[in-house]
Design an enzyme around this catalytic site. Sequence first.
Site, PDB file in Angstrom:
ATOM      1  N   VAL A   1     -25.816 -24.272 -58.325  1.00  0.00           N
ATOM      2  CA  VAL A   1     -26.950 -25.171 -58.553  1.00  0.00           C
ATOM      3  C   VAL A   1     -27.556 -24.814 -59.899  1.00  0.00           C
ATOM      4  O   VAL A   1     -28.020 -23.689 -60.104  1.00  0.00           O
ATOM      5  CB  VAL A   1     -28.001 -25.042 -57.440  1.00  0.00           C
ATOM      6  CG1 VAL A   1     -29.180 -25.965 -57.704  1.00  0.00           C
ATOM      7  CG2 VAL A   1     -27.379 -25.359 -56.084  1.00  0.00           C
ATOM      8  N   CYS A   2     -27.544 -25.766 -60.810  1.00  0.00           N
ATOM      9  CA  CYS A   2     -27.962 -25.520 -62.188  1.00  0.00           C
ATOM     10  C   CYS A   2     -29.392 -26.012 -62.389  1.00  0.00           C
ATOM     11  O   CYS A   2     -29.640 -27.217 -62.449  1.00  0.00           O
ATOM     12  CB  CYS A   2     -26.999 -26.228 -63.146  1.00  0.00           C
ATOM     13  SG  CYS A   2     -27.106 -25.659 -64.846  1.00  0.00           S
ATOM     14  N   LEU A   3     -30.339 -25.074 -62.478  1.00  0.00           N
ATOM     15  CA  LEU A   3     -31.753 -25.404 -62.681  1.00  0.00           C
ATOM     16  C   LEU A   3     -32.415 -24.306 -63.514  1.00  0.00           C
ATOM     17  O   LEU A   3     -32.104 -23.121 -63.340  1.00  0.00           O
ATOM     18  CB  LEU A   3     -32.488 -25.512 -61.347  1.00  0.00           C
ATOM     19  CG  LEU A   3     -32.540 -26.877 -60.643  1.00  0.00           C
ATOM     20  CD1 LEU A   3     -33.268 -26.734 -59.315  1.00  0.00           C
ATOM     21  CD2 LEU A   3     -33.222 -27.920 -61.500  1.00  0.00           C
TER      22      LEU A   3
ATOM     23  N   ASN B   1     -25.620 -31.136 -62.210  1.00  0.00           N
ATOM     24  CA  ASN B   1     -26.319 -29.896 -61.882  1.00  0.00           C
ATOM     25  C   ASN B   1     -25.823 -29.262 -60.591  1.00  0.00           C
ATOM     26  O   ASN B   1     -26.296 -28.198 -60.216  1.00  0.00           O
ATOM     27  CB  ASN B   1     -27.828 -30.157 -61.761  1.00  0.00           C
ATOM     28  CG  ASN B   1     -28.436 -30.653 -63.051  1.00  0.00           C
ATOM     29  OD1 ASN B   1     -28.530 -31.852 -63.268  1.00  0.00           O
ATOM     30  ND2 ASN B   1     -28.824 -29.731 -63.910  1.00  0.00           N
TER      31      ASN B   1
END
Length: 650
Positions: free
Chosen positions: A419-421, A412
Amino acid sequence: VQQELVIAATKATAVSKAAAILQDSLGNSDDKSHLYWAKGTGFGTGSTTQSWNVEQALLRQRSEEEHVTVLLQVLSSYINPGGAVPPNFFAEEDEDESESESESGPEQPQLPMLFHDLLQQSSLLPALSSYLRNDSVLDMARHIPLYRAVLQLLRAMALSPQLVSLLLPQNRRQKSAQGDELSVICLLTKMKNCVNTYASRLKINKSKGNGKSRLPNKYQDELEQDEGLALLIPDIQETANLVQVATDRLVLEDEVEAPAGKDSALSGNLECPLQRSLEERYLEVMKQLQFDTYEMITECSEGGYQFVVSYHFESNMRAAGERSHPSRVKRLAQETVTLSTSLPLSYSSSVFVRCDTDRLDIMKVLITGPAETPYANGCFEFDVYFPPDYPNSPMHINLETTGHHTIRFNPNLYNDGKVCLSVLNTWHGRPEEKWNAQTSSFLQVLVSIQSLILVPEPYFNEPGYERSRGTPSGNQSSREYNSNICQATVKWAMLEQVRNPCPCFREVIHTHFWMKRQEILNQIEGWISDMETQCGDRRTGRAISLNAMALKRHFRQLREELSKLKTPEGLEDLADPAFQLTSSPPASSLQSAPDSKEASPVVGSSSQGFAPFGATGGLANDQKHSVEENVNHDIDTDVEMEKMVSKVCE
């Protein structure tokens, strides 16, 4: 009287039940919470099907809050029917009694004798305390009627001579000495400070734009009156002052009536406080450093402005210009007040935030890696920018600790800083997991990064990989992945941070590594030992072995840097002169890979041991020269070693 008591008991019980229902509804989690994967980070099946409706949940919560609000208003009206404050309530104690009596207003109604005990044994007081513990102005703004009802009830109790004692802790002499719990007045004072801070920051951000971010005047009135905060803030201030006066009088009366022997015994106990542990000292010191402002932007003499620190979203900010949503300033002021009091803080992992002195939409974040993870005790820096249409769209976040874009610390966390969310709308999660202007917050995003991304087994954050969790193949891959993250954490989140800290967090980084230096060295020794036991695996052994050799090299360099750190001001009593002698790595790690001279961090045989940091005065000149050559050689081969590790891992 009995009839009135029954009515009062029914009301108090209804309030307690309603408060409990409300807390239960807020605490209910997803019905799939027993599953091991975390939502919004790539775990699980990757389904985007909606599992619960956010709007319906908000409507249900609002309905329950309205019920609680009405019950609190009814109870306060029963205790103080008029709701008025006696004109002589704030009169000084040394005033003439006859004058006070002549000015006295209507007397407070006499409550049933058992009413005090009934409220004391109910869950009403814990429910009120839970509301007062809320230090989020953003959340208060979403529940204005409820908080005004709570404040109305507190004023009624403070004006009642029979109930004012309930606003202080039970056995308050012991509680105040031990500090076991906060009284209602303490919680109310903290809430007052929160709203005062919010009001001052909102005013400063509107008036002190410094030519950088100034909203049109037509939005000023709207920002001050939006969501009832303009009425709630003076309500909180008035209630806090009234309760403070009432409880101070009660405490003064008790002190006059208390025997001298008990007071002297109590004061004697306070003179000998227990010695605080390292963990308690760490929390005390770091709490003061959690939230602050830093001048990231300065004005140029020829006009315009420039950044004095590196900032990933500088181009975004310049492109946005002066555009801003009318509710943006108010929302940012609310968020910053929440951050100043509610950021996660623990000896294991903490979050630190710096915002620009004049612009609340420009921030930097530092998160220390949680214990028992490959990120433990590392310092990870993030740049944050709140776009002009915030909160209608989420903030932008970029990871700056990427080893100059060479390390992907997590599925992530990309090596370009992405930032992977789901909550940032950078991952296709379920609708309820995505950013919602009404329910989401910046604090929620920070906690998600800290707890859902910086995890013990980040390998399984990759979509689909969770299916191999618990299998021999999955465990091997996870150990190999962690070995690379561990050595990268030591190099980039520890060693590089000590050598080149961000100016915004210089004091935080210095204090963190100085106070936890021995723990960090022991932690890395444990990592090295674990990797050496895993090198025999046929499939992953070579990659883990290479990572172990790189980790040993970073470990030696980190020991040297930690030994150079100066003792922070006020922590001289924690300085350990023997630290240099107790920080040598285990003998097993020194004797590994004897045929790989360039990768081994050995500077002496195990029988000779390590010389203390800086203790090279007894070495011959040729020995010093040899040591310097080895260090330079290690640094030169570092890049090549990392390239080899990356290839093997791929």
